[in-house]
Design an enzyme around this catalytic site. Structure first.
Site, PDB file in Angstrom:
ATOM      1  N   GLY A  13     -49.876  15.094  15.208  1.00 47.96           N
ATOM      2  CA  GLY A  13     -49.975  14.673  13.799  1.00 47.96           C
ATOM      3  C   GLY A  13     -50.378  13.209  13.698  1.00 47.96           C
ATOM      4  CB  ALA A  14     -51.942  11.032  16.252  1.00 48.33           C
ATOM      5  CB  SER A  15     -55.211  11.874  11.816  1.00 44.98           C
ATOM      6  OG  SER A  15     -54.839  12.994  11.059  1.00 44.98           O
ATOM      7  CB  SER A 140     -37.599  16.386   6.331  1.00 49.08           C
ATOM      8  OG  SER A 140     -37.457  16.171   4.954  1.00 49.08           O
ATOM      9  CE1 TYR A 154     -41.758  19.131   5.248  1.00 51.62           C
ATOM     10  CE2 TYR A 154     -39.886  18.638   3.826  1.00 51.62           C
ATOM     11  CZ  TYR A 154     -40.787  18.249   4.806  1.00 51.62           C
ATOM     12  OH  TYR A 154     -40.709  16.981   5.344  1.00 51.62           O
ATOM     13  CB  ALA A 155     -35.783  22.658   2.859  1.00 48.51           C
TER      14      ALA A 155
END
Ligand SMILES: NC(=O)c1ccc[n+]([C@@H]2O[C@H](COP(=O)([O-])OP(=O)(O)OC[C@H]3O[C@@H](n4cnc5c(N)ncnc54)[C@H](O)[C@@H]3O)[C@@H](O)[C@H]2O)c1
Length: 246
Positions: A13-15, A140, A154-155
């Site tokens: 996820g480096a971008s 998160s 998402y959660a």
């Protein structure tokens, strides 16, 4: 002597904003080589060209086993077995659960949970052979406490990341590999920049320090978990949320 002198790392996820801050922090801390990766449709190759010669970019979808294999092939070619894996990859979608469908649930599980699982699976044989390594997964506050805005899928995926992190730590830490998660609160990234000024103000006011977090705040936590400063820390979730949820 810097904390990560000579260390090698993979950052997924480096971008994204946080991913970029993590890569830059690892390089500042002395990492000798960082393999950076993101989806083929991102501009990860161009972004990596702006970093120093110690980075190499691979475009791959880590929710797909073929993508994880491609990452490991590049890893073997450029850095060998990494000392550090940071799984920043993820995605967020705000939608009422009753209005969502299984494609949307799967996309949250793929981006947030499967990416972490497949990257861990790829690097662990090398780390276990060397009895050394540090893995940092991305949770998160939504995965710990439930999401404030509607994003139950998402959660659920981020909650899965936490359970995965703790279970994996139990399995591999006796063999020398530490596995932790970092749990960001509201961070000033494009996702939050898209929110209204009122929503941003509410998110900032929820913190005890009175501001939104910065990608650099998260990168500092990652550097701690990646380094030997946290040698006695495994299976934990480091909250970097400005005290927004205690
Ligand atoms: N921004 C925040 O406020 C916040 C809060 C809590 C948690 N987080 C978590 O922090 C991490 C980074 O957040 P961000 O705001 O920089 O997000 P972002 O969307 O900018 O970056 C995430 C990156 O992951 C990549 N990705 C998604 N699916 C992938 C896949 N299948 N294979 C490979 N790469 C994939 C995306 O292309 C993207 O570049 C995420 O895991 C996010 O869930 C962020």
């Amino acid at each position: 002597m810097q904390r990560l002198d000579g260390y090698t790392a993979i950052v997924t996820g480096a971008s994204g904003a946080i991913g970029q801050a993590v890569v830059e922090r690892l390089l500042q801390e002395g990492a000798s080589a960082v393999l950076v990766t993101d989806l083929p449709q991102t501009n990860i190759v161009e972004i990596a060209a702006g970093w120093d010669a110690h980075t190499h970019a691979v475009a791959s979808d880590l929710s797909d086993p073929a993508g994880a294999r491609e990452l490991m092939r590049a890893c073997n070619e450029y850095i060998g077995s990494p000392d550090i894996l940071v799984n920043v990859a993820g995605a967020w979608q705000i939608i009422d659960y009753v209005d969502s469908d299984e494609n949307q649930w799967m996309s949250m599980i793929r981006a947030n949970l499967l990416t972490a699982m497949s990257a861990c699976h790829a690097v662990l044989p090398g780390m276990l052979e060397r009895h050394s390594g540090s893995i940092v997964n991305f949770a998160s506050t939504a995965g710990e406490y439930g999401s404030i805005r509607p994003s139950a899928a998402y959660a659920g995926a981020k909650g899965g990341v936490i359970a995965f992190t703790k279970s994996l730590a139990r399995e591999v830490s006796p063999e020398g590999v530490r596995v932790n998660a970092i749990s960001p609160g509201p961070i000033d990234t494009p996702a939050l920049k898209a929110a209204s000024p009122e929503q941003r103000a509410i998110a900032a006011a929820r913190t005890l320090v009175g501001r939104l977090g910065r990608p650099e705040d998260i990168a500092a936590g990652v550097a701690y978990l990646a380094s030997e400063d946290s040698a006695f820390v495994t299976g934990t979730v480091l909250q970097v949320n400005g005290g927004s949820l205690l």
